[in-house]
Design a protein around this motif. Structure first.
Motif, PDB file in Angstrom:
ATOM      1  N   GLU A 162      -8.642   2.553  -0.146  1.00  0.00           N
ATOM      2  CA  GLU A 162      -8.778   2.348  -1.526  1.00  0.00           C
ATOM      3  C   GLU A 162      -7.825   3.359  -2.419  1.00  0.00           C
ATOM      4  OE1 GLU A 162     -12.515  -0.668  -1.384  1.00  0.00           O
ATOM      5  OE2 GLU A 162     -12.663   1.379  -2.610  1.00  0.00           O
ATOM      6  N   ILE A 163      -8.323   4.602  -2.046  1.00  0.00           N
ATOM      7  CA  ILE A 163      -8.039   5.751  -2.799  1.00  0.00           C
ATOM      8  C   ILE A 163      -6.509   5.926  -2.503  1.00  0.00           C
ATOM      9  CG2 ILE A 163      -7.935   8.259  -2.850  1.00  0.00           C
ATOM     10  CD1 ILE A 163     -11.194   7.721  -2.530  1.00  0.00           C
ATOM     11  N   GLY A 164      -6.072   5.747  -1.392  1.00  0.00           N
ATOM     12  CA  GLY A 164      -4.794   5.995  -1.067  1.00  0.00           C
ATOM     13  C   GLY A 164      -3.719   4.924  -1.389  1.00  0.00           C
ATOM     14  N   THR A 165      -4.229   3.555  -1.716  1.00  0.00           N
ATOM     15  CA  THR A 165      -3.499   2.450  -2.284  1.00  0.00           C
ATOM     16  C   THR A 165      -3.112   3.016  -3.671  1.00  0.00           C
ATOM     17  OG1 THR A 165      -4.374   0.860  -0.823  1.00  0.00           O
ATOM     18  CG2 THR A 165      -3.473   0.107  -2.864  1.00  0.00           C
ATOM     19  N   ALA A 166      -3.992   3.381  -4.210  1.00  0.00           N
ATOM     20  CA  ALA A 166      -4.040   3.832  -5.759  1.00  0.00           C
ATOM     21  C   ALA A 166      -3.137   4.909  -6.053  1.00  0.00           C
ATOM     22  CB  ALA A 166      -5.465   4.144  -6.309  1.00  0.00           C
ATOM     23  N   THR A 167      -3.165   5.791  -5.067  1.00  0.00           N
ATOM     24  CA  THR A 167      -2.333   6.962  -5.249  1.00  0.00           C
ATOM     25  C   THR A 167      -0.866   7.006  -4.965  1.00  0.00           C
ATOM     26  OG1 THR A 167      -2.572   9.419  -4.697  1.00  0.00           O
ATOM     27  CG2 THR A 167      -2.358   8.053  -3.059  1.00  0.00           C
ATOM     28  N   LEU A 168      -0.553   6.057  -3.937  1.00  0.00           N
ATOM     29  CA  LEU A 168       0.718   5.535  -3.739  1.00  0.00           C
ATOM     30  C   LEU A 168       1.295   4.665  -4.854  1.00  0.00           C
ATOM     31  CD1 LEU A 168       0.781   4.428   0.160  1.00  0.00           C
ATOM     32  CD2 LEU A 168       1.654   6.582  -0.764  1.00  0.00           C
ATOM     33  N   ARG A 169       0.891   4.027  -5.503  1.00  0.00           N
ATOM     34  CA  ARG A 169       1.047   3.454  -6.707  1.00  0.00           C
ATOM     35  C   ARG A 169       1.254   4.326  -7.846  1.00  0.00           C
ATOM     36  NH1 ARG A 169      -2.353  -1.571  -9.875  1.00  0.00           N
ATOM     37  NH2 ARG A 169      -1.101  -1.368 -11.762  1.00  0.00           N
ATOM     38  N   PHE A 226       6.158   1.433   0.278  1.00  0.00           N
ATOM     39  CA  PHE A 226       5.284   2.335  -0.207  1.00  0.00           C
ATOM     40  C   PHE A 226       3.828   1.307  -0.303  1.00  0.00           C
ATOM     41  CE2 PHE A 226       7.990   5.527  -1.182  1.00  0.00           C
ATOM     42  CZ  PHE A 226       7.237   6.861  -1.268  1.00  0.00           C
ATOM     43  N   TYR A 227       3.126   0.950   1.013  1.00  0.00           N
ATOM     44  CA  TYR A 227       1.908   0.355   0.975  1.00  0.00           C
ATOM     45  C   TYR A 227       1.329   0.847   2.431  1.00  0.00           C
ATOM     46  CZ  TYR A 227       4.012  -2.632   4.532  1.00  0.00           C
ATOM     47  OH  TYR A 227       4.605  -3.161   5.756  1.00  0.00           O
ATOM     48  N   ILE A 249      -8.471   5.933  -9.515  1.00  0.00           N
ATOM     49  CA  ILE A 249      -8.680   6.762  -8.789  1.00  0.00           C
ATOM     50  C   ILE A 249      -8.906   6.037  -7.452  1.00  0.00           C
ATOM     51  CG2 ILE A 249     -10.149   8.185 -10.331  1.00  0.00           C
ATOM     52  CD1 ILE A 249     -12.716   7.159  -8.894  1.00  0.00           C
ATOM     53  N   GLY A 250      -8.963   4.674  -7.459  1.00  0.00           N
ATOM     54  CA  GLY A 250      -9.020   3.897  -6.207  1.00  0.00           C
ATOM     55  C   GLY A 250      -8.822   2.125  -6.624  1.00  0.00           C
ATOM     56  N   LEU A 251      -8.275   1.542  -5.683  1.00  0.00           N
ATOM     57  CA  LEU A 251      -8.050   0.032  -6.097  1.00  0.00           C
ATOM     58  C   LEU A 251      -8.903  -0.680  -5.025  1.00  0.00           C
ATOM     59  CD1 LEU A 251      -4.184   0.041  -6.796  1.00  0.00           C
ATOM     60  CD2 LEU A 251      -6.038  -0.228  -8.482  1.00  0.00           C
ATOM     61  N   ALA A 252      -9.773  -1.649  -5.822  1.00  0.00           N
ATOM     62  CA  ALA A 252     -10.639  -2.193  -4.779  1.00  0.00           C
ATOM     63  C   ALA A 252      -9.717  -3.470  -4.106  1.00  0.00           C
ATOM     64  CB  ALA A 252     -11.734  -2.878  -5.593  1.00  0.00           C
ATOM     65  N   LEU A 253      -9.902  -3.461  -2.685  1.00  0.00           N
ATOM     66  CA  LEU A 253      -9.086  -4.258  -2.069  1.00  0.00           C
ATOM     67  C   LEU A 253      -9.906  -5.580  -1.581  1.00  0.00           C
ATOM     68  CD1 LEU A 253      -7.023  -1.625   0.012  1.00  0.00           C
ATOM     69  CD2 LEU A 253      -6.413  -2.547  -2.074  1.00  0.00           C
ATOM     70  N   GLU A 254      -9.300  -6.833  -1.664  1.00  0.00           N
ATOM     71  CA  GLU A 254      -9.958  -7.883  -1.157  1.00  0.00           C
ATOM     72  C   GLU A 254      -8.891  -8.691  -0.342  1.00  0.00           C
ATOM     73  OE1 GLU A 254     -11.159 -10.148  -4.660  1.00  0.00           O
ATOM     74  OE2 GLU A 254     -12.620  -8.803  -5.029  1.00  0.00           O
ATOM     75  N   THR A 255      -9.228  -9.380   0.398  1.00  0.00           N
ATOM     76  CA  THR A 255      -8.490 -10.345   1.388  1.00  0.00           C
ATOM     77  C   THR A 255      -8.734 -11.947   0.933  1.00  0.00           C
ATOM     78  OG1 THR A 255      -8.612  -9.157   3.564  1.00  0.00           O
ATOM     79  CG2 THR A 255      -7.667 -11.276   3.611  1.00  0.00           C
ATOM     80  N   LYS A 256      -7.835 -12.521   0.419  1.00  0.00           N
ATOM     81  CA  LYS A 256      -7.722 -13.906  -0.083  1.00  0.00           C
ATOM     82  C   LYS A 256      -6.847 -14.826   0.536  1.00  0.00           C
ATOM     83  CE  LYS A 256      -9.835 -12.776  -4.321  1.00  0.00           C
ATOM     84  NZ  LYS A 256      -9.643 -12.971  -6.000  1.00  0.00           N
ATOM     85  N   PHE A 257      -7.197 -16.107   0.657  1.00  0.00           N
ATOM     86  CA  PHE A 257      -5.767 -17.088   0.934  1.00  0.00           C
ATOM     87  C   PHE A 257      -5.435 -17.802  -0.344  1.00  0.00           C
ATOM     88  CE2 PHE A 257      -8.800 -17.139   4.785  1.00  0.00           C
ATOM     89  CZ  PHE A 257      -7.771 -16.997   5.868  1.00  0.00           C
ATOM     90  N   VAL A 258      -3.934 -17.620  -0.378  1.00  0.00           N
ATOM     91  CA  VAL A 258      -3.431 -18.147  -1.436  1.00  0.00           C
ATOM     92  C   VAL A 258      -2.266 -19.166  -1.071  1.00  0.00           C
ATOM     93  CG1 VAL A 258      -3.894 -16.254  -3.036  1.00  0.00           C
ATOM     94  CG2 VAL A 258      -1.603 -16.367  -1.782  1.00  0.00           C
ATOM     95  N   LYS A 259      -1.625 -20.149  -1.836  1.00  0.00           N
ATOM     96  CA  LYS A 259      -0.816 -20.909  -1.471  1.00  0.00           C
ATOM     97  C   LYS A 259       0.496 -20.510  -1.591  1.00  0.00           C
ATOM     98  CE  LYS A 259      -3.184 -25.242  -3.339  1.00  0.00           C
ATOM     99  NZ  LYS A 259      -3.254 -26.280  -4.639  1.00  0.00           N
ATOM    100  N   SER A 260       1.367 -20.829  -0.591  1.00  0.00           N
ATOM    101  CA  SER A 260       2.618 -20.316  -0.429  1.00  0.00           C
ATOM    102  C   SER A 260       3.769 -21.045   0.243  1.00  0.00           C
ATOM    103  CB  SER A 260       2.595 -18.734   0.423  1.00  0.00           C
ATOM    104  OG  SER A 260       3.884 -18.353   0.563  1.00  0.00           O
ATOM    105  N   ASN A 261       4.791 -21.013  -0.292  1.00  0.00           N
ATOM    106  CA  ASN A 261       6.079 -21.927   0.325  1.00  0.00           C
ATOM    107  C   ASN A 261       6.894 -21.346   1.213  1.00  0.00           C
ATOM    108  OD1 ASN A 261       5.235 -24.126  -1.226  1.00  0.00           O
ATOM    109  ND2 ASN A 261       6.412 -23.181  -2.915  1.00  0.00           N
ATOM    110  N   SER A 262       6.575 -19.796   1.489  1.00  0.00           N
ATOM    111  CA  SER A 262       7.290 -19.111   2.258  1.00  0.00           C
ATOM    112  C   SER A 262       7.092 -19.570   3.730  1.00  0.00           C
ATOM    113  CB  SER A 262       6.865 -17.448   2.146  1.00  0.00           C
ATOM    114  OG  SER A 262       7.458 -16.610   3.011  1.00  0.00           O
ATOM    115  N   THR A 263       8.319 -19.332   4.327  1.00  0.00           N
ATOM    116  CA  THR A 263       8.344 -19.586   5.869  1.00  0.00           C
ATOM    117  C   THR A 263       7.753 -18.478   6.515  1.00  0.00           C
ATOM    118  OG1 THR A 263      10.445 -18.835   6.106  1.00  0.00           O
ATOM    119  CG2 THR A 263      10.372 -21.169   5.661  1.00  0.00           C
ATOM    120  N   SER A 264       7.578 -17.416   5.995  1.00  0.00           N
ATOM    121  CA  SER A 264       7.016 -16.230   6.849  1.00  0.00           C
ATOM    122  C   SER A 264       5.515 -16.037   6.476  1.00  0.00           C
ATOM    123  CB  SER A 264       7.472 -14.911   6.502  1.00  0.00           C
ATOM    124  OG  SER A 264       7.289 -14.467   4.911  1.00  0.00           O
ATOM    125  N   ALA A 265       4.945 -16.970   5.842  1.00  0.00           N
ATOM    126  CA  ALA A 265       3.435 -16.926   5.436  1.00  0.00           C
ATOM    127  C   ALA A 265       2.602 -17.164   6.657  1.00  0.00           C
ATOM    128  CB  ALA A 265       3.044 -17.877   4.104  1.00  0.00           C
TER     129      ALA A 265
END
Length: 329
Positions: free
Chosen positions: A139-146, A165-166, A214-230
């Motif tokens: 979480e801290i690393g994701t915020a610092t890269l942003r 950068f992720y 200082i940190g970004l809270a991370l969550e895993t979620k399912f979202v709709k997508s039309n991408s063939t790579s999804a």
């Protein structure tokens, strides 16, 4: 041929350190992941801050040297600057805290960098096998890269979009869910640093709409997508299958978290010259009208008649507003 400015050499080294930190963190099997990321990322920030000091001082190396002796043996003040030297006789440069003082970055960004320094300083004293610690570093690393990408753009007009950068989510590395652990069950060193991070998080809560956290809270979620790579998801009536609940409200709130009131409040915090005047409302209406709901989207109380709508905004809108207003330093 024009001589290359000295600060750009430090800028290149900083970028190399940041990319190395990401590459090592994202390795599928690396047992010193969090500590190594912190060590390299602190190095990247220190070089970046020194590059800024050099740039602001017209590439005069004295600006990043640690001062040495200032008086003679008979206590007379020396007029000439002498840098402190290391054991091999080379000039010593300022540390990261002095570089932060000289560049005076956003307060929350400074807190984020200092958390990384704390993790780095502790890295050599313990080994990490705690899931909670790994999650906090992510979480801290994701915020610092942003923030790192934003600062490169704001200070040096460097576009880092050609780099990835992720940090990969921890679920890519481990086939388990993070569980809540009692701090009493972990080593005292980990307990201390987690408690320190927790105090900072309470003081500076995560806010996706802000450039620096200082940190970004991370969550895993399912979202709709039309991408063939999804990733494909199959629905089943098997009672033993893992239940997944996808709520439309959560998806909408994640993408458009800002009400009009929150948008104005954030603008007042973000910009020196912001006023909620006709100029602002004209810019806002223009961005609202752009197709694809990139910056804003309405919500209707009555979906059939589409009446009584309320507009919500994506944090992406600040990329456009930055073109019209001066950001606070």
């Amino acid at each position: 041929m024009a001589k290359r400015q000295k600060y750009k050499n430090l800028l290149d080294k900083s970028l190399a350190a940041a990319v190395s930190a990401i590459e090592i963190y994202n390795k599928p099997d690396f047992h010193y992941r969090e500590e190594t990321f912190a060590i390299l990322m602190v190095n990247a920030w220190e070089l970046l801050l020194k590059a800024k000091v050099l740039k602001d001082n017209k590439n005069v190396l004295k600006s990043i040297y640690k001062p040495g002796k200032t008086r003679t043996k008979d206590n007379k003040v020396l007029k000439r600057f002498f840098p402190a030297t290391n054991r091999s006789g080379n000039p010593q440069t300022i540390d990261i805290y002095t570089a932060l003082d000289k560049t005076n970055p956003d307060k929350i960004l400074r807190e984020n960098i200092e958390l990384l320094v704390e993790i780095r300083d502790n890295a050599v004293h313990f080994t990490n096998d705690d899931k909670s610690f790994s999650k906090k570093v992510l979480e801290i690393g994701t915020a610092t890269l942003r923030s790192y990408v934003a600062i490169n753009r704001d200070w040096f007009e460097e576009d880092l979009s050609r780099y990835n950068f992720y940090l990969m989510p921890l679920s890519f590395f481990h086939p388990f869910e993070f569980e809540s652990h009692s701090l009493n069950k972990i080593p005292i060193q980990i307990k201390n640093i987690l408690s320190f991070i927790k105090r900072k998080e309470k003081k500076y809560p995560s806010d996706e709409s802000k450039t620096h956290n200082i940190g970004l809270a991370l969550e895993t979620k399912f979202v709709k997508s039309n991408s063939t790579s999804a990733m494909s998801v199959r629905y089943t009536d098997d009672p033993k299958a893992v239940p997944v609940k996808v709520e439309e409200d959560n998806v909408f709130q994640t993408k458009y978290p800002l009400s009009f009131k929150k948008l104005q409040e954030t603008c007042k915090e973000r910009y020196i010259d912001f006023k909620p005047n006709p100029k602002f409302h004209a810019i806002k209406r223009t961005l609202e009208s752009i197709g694809g709901y990139k910056y804003a989207r309405p919500r209707y109380l009555d979906l059939d008649t589409k009446k009584n709508k309320k507009m919500y905004y994506s944090p992406e809108i600040f990329k456009e507003l930055d073109k019209y207003y001066q950001k606070k330093t």
